[in-house]
Design a protein around this motif. Structure first.
Motif, PDB file in Angstrom:
ATOM      1  N   ALA A 118       0.830  -1.213   0.000  1.00  0.00           N
ATOM      2  CA  ALA A 118       0.000   0.000   0.000  1.00  0.00           C
ATOM      3  C   ALA A 118       0.860   1.257   0.000  1.00  0.00           C
ATOM      4  CB  ALA A 118      -0.933  -0.013   1.214  1.00  0.00           C
ATOM      5  N   TRP A 119       2.056   1.159   0.577  1.00  0.00           N
ATOM      6  CA  TRP A 119       2.955   2.309   0.635  1.00  0.00           C
ATOM      7  C   TRP A 119       3.359   2.815  -0.753  1.00  0.00           C
ATOM      8  CZ3 TRP A 119       7.356   0.971  -1.905  1.00  0.00           C
ATOM      9  CH2 TRP A 119       7.706  -0.393  -1.934  1.00  0.00           C
ATOM     10  N   ALA A 120       3.195   1.979  -1.783  1.00  0.00           N
ATOM     11  CA  ALA A 120       3.611   2.354  -3.128  1.00  0.00           C
ATOM     12  C   ALA A 120       2.478   2.946  -3.956  1.00  0.00           C
ATOM     13  CB  ALA A 120       4.180   1.131  -3.858  1.00  0.00           C
ATOM     14  N   GLU A 121       1.288   3.078  -3.386  1.00  0.00           N
ATOM     15  CA  GLU A 121       0.130   3.453  -4.205  1.00  0.00           C
ATOM     16  C   GLU A 121       0.308   4.811  -4.877  1.00  0.00           C
ATOM     17  OE1 GLU A 121      -4.697   4.062  -3.841  1.00  0.00           O
ATOM     18  OE2 GLU A 121      -3.678   2.723  -2.436  1.00  0.00           O
ATOM     19  N   GLU A 122       0.821   5.780  -4.172  1.00  0.00           N
ATOM     20  CA  GLU A 122       0.988   7.107  -4.776  1.00  0.00           C
ATOM     21  C   GLU A 122       1.913   7.044  -5.986  1.00  0.00           C
ATOM     22  OE1 GLU A 122       2.653  11.576  -3.601  1.00  0.00           O
ATOM     23  OE2 GLU A 122       2.087  10.157  -2.009  1.00  0.00           O
ATOM     24  N   ASP A 123       3.004   6.277  -5.869  1.00  0.00           N
ATOM     25  CA  ASP A 123       3.926   6.134  -6.996  1.00  0.00           C
ATOM     26  C   ASP A 123       3.283   5.401  -8.165  1.00  0.00           C
ATOM     27  OD1 ASP A 123       6.009   7.480  -5.772  1.00  0.00           O
ATOM     28  OD2 ASP A 123       6.894   5.668  -4.925  1.00  0.00           O
ATOM     29  N   ILE A 124       2.492   4.378  -7.857  1.00  0.00           N
ATOM     30  CA  ILE A 124       1.819   3.626  -8.920  1.00  0.00           C
ATOM     31  C   ILE A 124       0.817   4.517  -9.641  1.00  0.00           C
ATOM     32  CG2 ILE A 124       0.290   1.679  -9.414  1.00  0.00           C
ATOM     33  CD1 ILE A 124       3.189   0.911  -8.738  1.00  0.00           C
ATOM     34  N   ARG A 125       0.104   5.321  -8.906  1.00  0.00           N
ATOM     35  CA  ARG A 125      -0.861   6.238  -9.542  1.00  0.00           C
ATOM     36  C   ARG A 125      -0.140   7.267 -10.414  1.00  0.00           C
ATOM     37  NH1 ARG A 125      -6.138   6.417  -7.843  1.00  0.00           N
ATOM     38  NH2 ARG A 125      -6.748   5.092  -6.091  1.00  0.00           N
ATOM     39  N   ARG A 126       0.972   7.792  -9.920  1.00  0.00           N
ATOM     40  CA  ARG A 126       1.746   8.755 -10.712  1.00  0.00           C
ATOM     41  C   ARG A 126       2.267   8.094 -11.989  1.00  0.00           C
ATOM     42  NH1 ARG A 126       6.796   8.754 -10.947  1.00  0.00           N
ATOM     43  NH2 ARG A 126       7.074   7.673  -8.959  1.00  0.00           N
ATOM     44  N   LEU A 127       2.791   6.874 -11.861  1.00  0.00           N
ATOM     45  CA  LEU A 127       3.302   6.167 -13.027  1.00  0.00           C
ATOM     46  C   LEU A 127       2.174   5.818 -13.997  1.00  0.00           C
ATOM     47  CD1 LEU A 127       5.799   4.933 -14.370  1.00  0.00           C
ATOM     48  CD2 LEU A 127       5.357   2.830 -13.097  1.00  0.00           C
ATOM     49  N   GLY A 128       1.008   5.487 -13.466  1.00  0.00           N
ATOM     50  CA  GLY A 128      -0.132   5.180 -14.322  1.00  0.00           C
ATOM     51  C   GLY A 128      -0.567   6.372 -15.162  1.00  0.00           C
TER      52      GLY A 128
END
Length: 565
Positions: A54-64
């Motif tokens: 869950a800690w990576a969600e912001e990065d995943i959203r940015r990359l998406g």
């Protein structure tokens, strides 16, 4: 001669010039799909949180958001339109054996490495780092698939190199770097490295034990010279390669750098690049070794056992890439039908089209959910979590099962999604033909369907704990759906009577049962019920778009295609 124009009725020329007969007005065509958010996928984000990242969600959203942006989408198109070119010699006749790529390839690679989609998780102590990498691949893969090959092999090389600690000490910090540093130079002088692998040969393919490439020890301990010809070595501009060759003690694993420590080029003669069906952005080659310097990894005669961890990692990436293609083509199809009308109504409002899209959405969610569960098992296994070894055993069998089934579903899925666009989808600049050509690769790479199905049988016989781990996972959903319970019973029966000829049937049932159990536990009831009714309960046809009338199509599409209709 009398002018035709002069014979036209009065005012005709004026009507034509004013637009009455205009032929280039564009109507009933969808706008470009980009920009869009490739991470806007409930199944992906829920799986990311559930599997410990869950800690990576912001990065995943940015990359998406970046993956779905117009710039990144254009990179993907250009990297495939301007294909890599082999340059065997320089202008003076010296062998250089280099492959030149379009700048867009390098843009894609630079982002992928910087975002940790290569080997960075091996240097990240946070639980869920390998899950975060898989989720990143699920969104960044919306750009194009070819550059995922070198990042995947780099990721998979690290656990193999750890079998030879003195080599890992030198190379692992560079392989896990987040800096993309292309070009052939002394590896230890670069900011980051990429790794490839050379396993198959023309006479054997998947049967690597028939390899004829030879390896002879030199006067320096652990250093050998290779002679032979590899048949399918992708990404030949990687810095180092893991290669199988026949040493005096049997088939062994070796590390082959393109550039030697003294700065000279190692012998790595690229005979040709493969003219492939798809995956055109990625160079796949036939290298020849002739006095090529290599370092032994693991003991002599244990090459397959040494390199098998690399195969486990790349098989997970095959599942991930197939799930990514499914999601990408579903997004494209959903966008098209929202903006296209036929027979007096938008396609998205027509019941049969909604059935097709909902059926595809079920398949996509099942693939994504399984992918993230496999990534979670990999993450916990490499961290040594689970003292009883249950996660490791589950990972062992479930990855092979997922590799067989999800990659097998990819071509049929992408064909159906392409058809949603009609003739537009058959045209190259729609992008759909590229996705369709890519889909079969993932079932072939790292062992075709038969190889993976037989590998499942081998695991069940030689590693009895794998069956126990699989049924322990399925038991977590026991009693939640009668069709699922019945499928588990059928599976146990097939296990006791299964044969090699029936391996595909057995592994297919394993995959569907496992996917259903995950959806029953984690997806909304509308999704889980429709999946169990169709994939397990038999209330389904032989093509996508044959969901029963009872399926909650609106609920399925509302989850799979957010953003309004």
């Amino acid at each position: 001669m009398v002018s035709i124009l002069a014979q036209e009725p009065s005012g005709a020329a004026h009507e034509r010039s004013s637009g009455q007969y205009a032929t280039h007005d564009v109507t009933n065509q969808p706008p470009p799909v980009a920009p869009y958010d490739a991470s806007e996928d409930a199944a992906l984000l829920e799986g990311l949180r559930r599997e410990g990242a869950a800690w990576a969600e912001e990065d995943i959203r940015r990359l998406g958001r970046r993956a779905g942006g117009a710039e990144a989408q254009e990179w993907g198109e250009q990297a495939n339109r301007f294909e890599p070119e082999l340059r065997t010699h320089d202008r003076y006749g010296h062998r250089v054996d280099e492959v030149e790529f379009h700048p867009s390839w390098h843009h894609l690679m630079r982002v992928a490495v910087a975002e940790g989609l290569a080997a960075a998780p091996w240097a990240d102590e946070r639980p869920g780092a390998h899950v975060a990498r898989t989720a990143g691949g699920l969104v960044w893969g919306h750009t194009e698939a070819g550059h995922g090959c070198p990042t995947s092999m780099t990721y998979a090389a690290v656990p193999v190199l750890r079998r030879q600690p003195e080599l890992a000490k030198v190379y692992e910090p560079l392989l896990t770097s987040r800096e993309y540093d292309p070009g052939l130079r002394v590896p230890t002088e670069k900011r980051g490295l990429l790794a490839g692998m050379g396993m198959t040969e023309k006479q054997g393919g998947s049967d690597v034990r028939t390899n004829t490439t030879t390896a002879w020890p030199s006067a320096e301990p652990g250093v050998y010279t290779l002679r032979g010809h590899k048949w399918f070595t992708s990404a030949p501009m990687c810095d180092v390669f893991l290669v199988l060759a026949q040493a005096p003690g049997g088939l062994s694993c070796f590390l082959v750098p393109r550039v030697l420590p003294d700065g000279s080029r190692n012998t790595f003669r690229i005979q040709r690049l493969k003219d492939k069906l798809g995956n055109r952005s990625n160079a796949s080659s036939e290298p020849e070794f002739d006095g090529t310097v290599a370092w032994l990894v693991g003991p002599e005669g244990r090459g397959v056992k040494t390199i098998i961890e690399m195969v486990n990692c790349t098989r997970l990436d095959c599942v991930m890439s197939s799930a990514t293609l499914m999601r990408k083509t579903l997004v494209e199809a959903g966008h098209h039908v929202r903006h296209r009308s036929a027979f007096g109504a938008r396609l998205i409002d027509q019941p049969l089209m909604r059935n097709v899209l909902a059926d595809l959405a079920l398949e996509s969610e099942a693939a994504t959910t399984l992918t993230l569960r496999l990534a979670g098992a990999a993450d916990r296994t490499v961290r040594g979590e689970g003292a009883d070894g249950g996660e490791a055993a589950f990972r062992r069998i479930a990855t092979a099962v997922g590799k067989y089934w999800v990659t097998k579903r990819g071509p049929a899925f992408t064909a159906e999604a392409l058809e949603c666009l009609g003739g537009n989808g058959y045209v190259e600049d729609s992008g759909m033909p590229r996705h369709y050509r890519e889909a079969p690769l993932l079932s072939i790479w790292e062992g075709s369907g038969n190889v993976n199905a037989l590998d499942v049988l081998r695991a069940l016989v030689k590693e009895p704990g794998t069956a126990e781990a699989l049924f322990a996972e399925l038991a977590l959903a026991q009693g939640a759906d009668t069709r699922l319970d019945a499928s588990v019973t059928r599976l146990k029966s097939l296990l006791s009577t299964g044969s090699e000829a029936g391996a595909r049937r057995l592994v297919e049932l394993m995959a569907l049962t496992l996917q259903a159990s995950l959806l029953v536990r984690h997806a909304p009831a509308t999704v889980a019920d429709a999946f169990c009714a169709t994939r397990l309960g038999g209330d389904w046809g032989h093509a996508f778009g044959t969901l029963p009338d009872a399926a909650d199509v609106d609920g399925i599409l509302g989850r799979a295609l957010p953003g309004g209709e």
